[in-house]
Enzyme design. Sequence first.
Site, PDB file in Angstrom:
ATOM      1  N   PHE A  78       1.061  -1.457   0.074  1.00  0.00           N
ATOM      2  CA  PHE A  78      -0.193   0.312   0.296  1.00  0.00           C
ATOM      3  C   PHE A  78       0.751   1.242  -0.104  1.00  0.00           C
ATOM      4  O   PHE A  78       1.657   1.710   1.474  1.00  0.00           O
ATOM      5  CB  PHE A  78      -1.008   0.077   1.694  1.00  0.00           C
ATOM      6  CG  PHE A  78      -2.021   0.778   1.569  1.00  0.00           C
ATOM      7  CD1 PHE A  78      -3.190   1.313   0.249  1.00  0.00           C
ATOM      8  CD2 PHE A  78      -1.329   2.009   2.434  1.00  0.00           C
ATOM      9  CE1 PHE A  78      -3.730   2.772   1.081  1.00  0.00           C
ATOM     10  CE2 PHE A  78      -2.129   3.220   2.475  1.00  0.00           C
ATOM     11  CZ  PHE A  78      -3.331   3.714   1.605  1.00  0.00           C
ATOM     12  N   GLY A 127       2.134   7.699   0.224  1.00  0.00           N
ATOM     13  CA  GLY A 127       2.938   9.129  -0.193  1.00  0.00           C
ATOM     14  C   GLY A 127       3.444   8.726  -1.761  1.00  0.00           C
ATOM     15  O   GLY A 127       2.970   8.500  -2.698  1.00  0.00           O
ATOM     16  N   GLU A 165      12.904   3.721   1.160  1.00  0.00           N
ATOM     17  CA  GLU A 165      11.452   3.503   2.248  1.00  0.00           C
ATOM     18  C   GLU A 165      12.751   3.739   3.649  1.00  0.00           C
ATOM     19  O   GLU A 165      12.807   3.906   4.821  1.00  0.00           O
ATOM     20  CB  GLU A 165      10.887   2.861   2.577  1.00  0.00           C
ATOM     21  CG  GLU A 165       9.576   3.217   1.628  1.00  0.00           C
ATOM     22  CD  GLU A 165       9.079   4.049   1.469  1.00  0.00           C
ATOM     23  OE1 GLU A 165       9.397   5.032   2.240  1.00  0.00           O
ATOM     24  OE2 GLU A 165       9.438   5.026  -0.354  1.00  0.00           O
TER      25      GLU A 165
HETATM   26  C1  SIN Z   1       4.445   6.017   0.866  1.00  0.00           C
HETATM   27  O1  SIN Z   1       4.596   6.233  -0.424  1.00  0.00           O
HETATM   28  O2  SIN Z   1       3.751   4.387   1.069  1.00  0.00           O
HETATM   29  C2  SIN Z   1       5.973   6.324   1.936  1.00  0.00           C
HETATM   30  C3  SIN Z   1       6.183   7.252   2.149  1.00  0.00           C
HETATM   31  C4  SIN Z   1       6.604   8.334   0.825  1.00  0.00           C
HETATM   32  O3  SIN Z   1       7.293   7.082   0.297  1.00  0.00           O
HETATM   33  O4  SIN Z   1       6.582   8.840   0.818  1.00  0.00           O
END
Ligand code: SIN
Length: 175
Positions: free
Chosen positions: A8, A11, A83
Amino acid sequence: MREQHWVFGYGSLIYKVDFPYLDREVALLRGWSRRFWQGSHDHRGTAESPGRVVTLIQDEDALCRGVAFLVEESVFEHLDHREKNGYERHSTKLHLEHRDETVTGTFYIATSDNPAFLGDAPDSELAKHIAHSQGPSGSNADYLLSLANALRDIGEHDEHVQNLERHLLALKQAP
Ligand code: SIN
């Protein structure tokens, strides 16, 4: 058959899809709210001047809409690296909207005890911080504006993101 997983994205994973996937579905996550409370040293800021990116905060009644990607196990190597600044994998139930089906999936979350966590501030302060931050992946403003557009595209009305977008655009227009 190789192992497959739903991941999921809430962001940048929604709009910067730099990994292979087998399927993509708009999905809902219950009990979490998206917030620009995580510091970014490696993408939208630097160690000296971190930017701000989203994480999820537990919020019993909230529904967070994002995009679920069906990926092969090997994709986690890339995602874990991408991440790495404070995020950890977390397992959850996801509702795939168009299939009307609930599946088990994974998301990346940066909890308040990670060293890069910045926490809350008034929206005007958050927007100022974002307007002035820049990192190896580009400007923090682009992160916010791209996310706001991507959320509109999937029909998500996220008040927090929209308020920050409004503040940021006003700052950009200010003489
Ligand atoms: C996401 O996008 O699910 C995690 C946060 C990001 O990398 O901006």
